[in-house]
Design an enzyme around this catalytic site. Structure first.
Site, PDB file in Angstrom:
ATOM      1  N   ALA A  63       0.860  -1.190   0.000  1.00  0.00           N
ATOM      2  CA  ALA A  63       0.000   0.000   0.000  1.00  0.00           C
ATOM      3  C   ALA A  63       0.896   1.239   0.000  1.00  0.00           C
ATOM      4  O   ALA A  63       0.768   2.132   0.840  1.00  0.00           O
ATOM      5  CB  ALA A  63      -0.955  -0.007   1.192  1.00  0.00           C
ATOM      6  N   LEU A  64       1.800   1.252  -0.944  1.00  0.00           N
ATOM      7  CA  LEU A  64       2.880   2.241  -0.940  1.00  0.00           C
ATOM      8  C   LEU A  64       2.378   3.657  -1.230  1.00  0.00           C
ATOM      9  O   LEU A  64       1.397   3.845  -1.941  1.00  0.00           O
ATOM     10  CB  LEU A  64       3.942   1.848  -1.970  1.00  0.00           C
ATOM     11  CG  LEU A  64       4.573   0.467  -1.766  1.00  0.00           C
ATOM     12  CD1 LEU A  64       5.662   0.224  -2.810  1.00  0.00           C
ATOM     13  CD2 LEU A  64       5.150   0.305  -0.371  1.00  0.00           C
ATOM     14  N   HIS A 100       7.071   5.961   1.352  1.00  0.00           N
ATOM     15  CA  HIS A 100       7.889   4.792   1.001  1.00  0.00           C
ATOM     16  C   HIS A 100       8.824   5.130  -0.169  1.00  0.00           C
ATOM     17  O   HIS A 100       9.990   4.734  -0.178  1.00  0.00           O
ATOM     18  CB  HIS A 100       7.005   3.622   0.551  1.00  0.00           C
ATOM     19  CG  HIS A 100       6.108   3.075   1.611  1.00  0.00           C
ATOM     20  ND1 HIS A 100       4.744   3.200   1.569  1.00  0.00           N
ATOM     21  CD2 HIS A 100       6.389   2.387   2.747  1.00  0.00           C
ATOM     22  CE1 HIS A 100       4.215   2.602   2.618  1.00  0.00           C
ATOM     23  NE2 HIS A 100       5.186   2.109   3.350  1.00  0.00           N
ATOM     24  N   GLN A 160       2.600  -8.900  13.683  1.00  0.00           N
ATOM     25  CA  GLN A 160       2.650  -7.581  14.325  1.00  0.00           C
ATOM     26  C   GLN A 160       1.271  -6.952  14.499  1.00  0.00           C
ATOM     27  O   GLN A 160       1.167  -5.809  14.936  1.00  0.00           O
ATOM     28  CB  GLN A 160       3.581  -6.642  13.564  1.00  0.00           C
ATOM     29  CG  GLN A 160       3.081  -6.168  12.209  1.00  0.00           C
ATOM     30  CD  GLN A 160       4.156  -5.420  11.456  1.00  0.00           C
ATOM     31  OE1 GLN A 160       5.089  -6.006  10.938  1.00  0.00           O
ATOM     32  NE2 GLN A 160       4.034  -4.098  11.389  1.00  0.00           N
ATOM     33  N   GLY A 185      11.334   5.272   7.940  1.00  0.00           N
ATOM     34  CA  GLY A 185      10.776   6.623   8.023  1.00  0.00           C
ATOM     35  C   GLY A 185      10.604   7.064   9.477  1.00  0.00           C
ATOM     36  O   GLY A 185      10.215   6.270  10.340  1.00  0.00           O
ATOM     37  N   ASP A 220       7.319   6.672  12.045  1.00  0.00           N
ATOM     38  CA  ASP A 220       7.179   5.595  13.029  1.00  0.00           C
ATOM     39  C   ASP A 220       8.351   5.698  14.009  1.00  0.00           C
ATOM     40  O   ASP A 220       9.254   4.860  14.016  1.00  0.00           O
ATOM     41  CB  ASP A 220       7.141   4.246  12.318  1.00  0.00           C
ATOM     42  CG  ASP A 220       5.939   4.146  11.402  1.00  0.00           C
ATOM     43  OD1 ASP A 220       4.814   4.316  11.886  1.00  0.00           O
ATOM     44  OD2 ASP A 220       6.126   3.935  10.187  1.00  0.00           O
ATOM     45  N   GLN A 230       9.117   2.774  16.280  1.00  0.00           N
ATOM     46  CA  GLN A 230       9.589   1.631  15.481  1.00  0.00           C
ATOM     47  C   GLN A 230      11.066   1.804  15.129  1.00  0.00           C
ATOM     48  O   GLN A 230      11.837   0.843  15.143  1.00  0.00           O
ATOM     49  CB  GLN A 230       8.744   1.503  14.211  1.00  0.00           C
ATOM     50  CG  GLN A 230       9.254   0.460  13.245  1.00  0.00           C
ATOM     51  CD  GLN A 230       8.245   0.113  12.174  1.00  0.00           C
ATOM     52  OE1 GLN A 230       7.356  -0.690  12.396  1.00  0.00           O
ATOM     53  NE2 GLN A 230       8.368   0.696  10.999  1.00  0.00           N
ATOM     54  N   SER A 257       0.661   7.885   5.210  1.00  0.00           N
ATOM     55  CA  SER A 257       0.510   6.573   5.831  1.00  0.00           C
ATOM     56  C   SER A 257      -0.409   5.743   4.948  1.00  0.00           C
ATOM     57  O   SER A 257      -1.327   6.284   4.315  1.00  0.00           O
ATOM     58  CB  SER A 257      -0.128   6.736   7.212  1.00  0.00           C
ATOM     59  OG  SER A 257      -0.643   5.497   7.658  1.00  0.00           O
TER      60      SER A 257
HETATM   61  O1  PAF Z   1       6.513  -0.048   9.035  1.00  0.00           O
HETATM   62  C1  PAF Z   1       6.085  -1.066   8.472  1.00  0.00           C
HETATM   63  O2  PAF Z   1       5.499  -1.018   7.390  1.00  0.00           O
HETATM   64  C2  PAF Z   1       6.277  -2.421   9.128  1.00  0.00           C
HETATM   65  O3  PAF Z   1       6.172  -2.333  10.510  1.00  0.00           O
HETATM   66  C3  PAF Z   1       7.589  -3.125   8.715  1.00  0.00           C
HETATM   67  C4  PAF Z   1       8.799  -2.354   9.210  1.00  0.00           C
HETATM   68  C5  PAF Z   1       7.631  -3.276   7.219  1.00  0.00           C
HETATM   69  C6  PAF Z   1       7.641  -4.528   9.344  1.00  0.00           C
HETATM   70  O4  PAF Z   1       6.583  -5.317   8.906  1.00  0.00           O
END
Ligand code: PAF
Length: 295
Positions: A43-44, A48, A72, A160, A163, A166, A198
């Site tokens: 879903a870019l 991205h 996740q 990025g 997040d 993350q 997003s």
């Molecule tokens: O940020 C994301 O899209 C996801 O958490 C990642 C880093 C691709 C891991 O599945």
């Protein structure tokens, strides 16, 4: 130019199996080229693509993975609703300059089951903010990124800043793995009115998407007023700005940007970041802004 582009378009390699990807990367590994890696769940969007472009500018080969990682998601409905747009993603990746796309199935990533792949622990980093509201989320992120790093063995990993938590988790993951991979953190790309890009934005209707500018406006307001108010007042001001239906702030935290520990005063750390999660109806959006950074 057209001919050159056409040749380029035809050149993007796609793999679904781990062994095929590794075979495909061999020529670059033999040349000792820098291998840039951008992990995604598809879903870019422009955010991205900015990572892909940064990798293409710095590395000899750019690999992008598209994999919606089940481990996740704390919520199965969220996993089911996650947008899957492979053809569109492939076209975007071609135009941004990706060389290799890895889009495995669950059984390729977890051939012996999800429990057979190591899960890393991140202590307090995974307990605060997103970790508190999405239990198990970062264990899943660490698990899949750890596995993908083992598969791709990149010299550079691009992520990025949107997040923010993350990024802290992945920096700790690389440290725990002893990976010879440099983490490159790229700025958040925003829609013209400020909403952070997003994959979830596509679930917002037009009017909500426009109004979601309140999140970045609230964060910007905090920066502009950081010397005039206490942190509690700044957080209250943010919540007020993100409380107009259908918006509801889930949290706004002001944290030490290195440890992610909540702060009582701006002067308690040299790198201070405000992080927020806001519900826009049924869609949960996150964003952050640096409040202060002393070199
Ligand atoms: O940020 C994301 O899209 C996801 O958490 C990642 C880093 C691709 C891991 O599945």
């Amino acid at each position: 130019v057209f001919f050159h582009e056409k040749q380029y378009l035809e050149r993007m390699l796609q793999f679904q199996r781990v062994a095929h990807l590794q075979q495909g990367l061999k020529p670059w590994r033999e040349k000792e080229a820098d291998i840039g890696f951008v992990p995604t769940m598809g879903a870019l969007h422009e955010g991205h693509l900015s990572l892909i472009r940064e990798s293409a500018a710095r590395c000899g080969v750019t690999v992008c993975s598209i994999f919606v990682n089940p481990t996740q998601f704390d919520n199965t409905a969220d996993l089911a609703k996650y947008p899957r747009t492979l053809e569109h993603d492939l076209n975007m990746l071609r135009s941004a300059g990706a060389d290799v796309v890895f889009h495995p199935e669950v059984a390729d990533v977890y051939p012996d089951g999800m429990d057979a792949v190591p899960v890393y622990r991140f202590g307090r980093l995974e307990e605060v903010m997103e970790g508190a509201y999405r239990p198990g989320h970062f264990a899943g992120v660490g698990q899949v990124v750890g596995r993908l790093i083992d598969i791709v063995r990149p010299s550079h990993l691009f992520m990025g800043r949107k997040d923010f938590q993350q990024v802290a988790i992945i920096a700790d993951l690389l440290r725990q793995m002893g990976a010879d991979t440099e983490l490159v953190v790229c700025d958040t790309v925003r829609e013209p009115h400020g909403l952070a890009m997003s994959s979830r934005n596509r679930r917002l209707d037009h009017s909500t998407r426009e109004k979601a500018a309140c999140i970045f406006e609230g964060l910007t307001w905090m920066v502009q007023n950081k010397d005039a108010f206490t942190l509690e007042e700044l957080k209250a001001g943010f919540i007020e700005r993100c409380s107009i239906p259908p918006f509801r702030a889930e949290y706004i935290e002001v944290v030490d940007g290195h440890t992610l520990e909540p702060l009582a005063n701006l002067s308690d750390a040299s790198y201070v970041v405000a992080c927020a999660a806001v519900w826009a109806g049924e869609v949960r959006l996150i964003d952050n802004i640096v409040l202060s950074e002393v070199a």
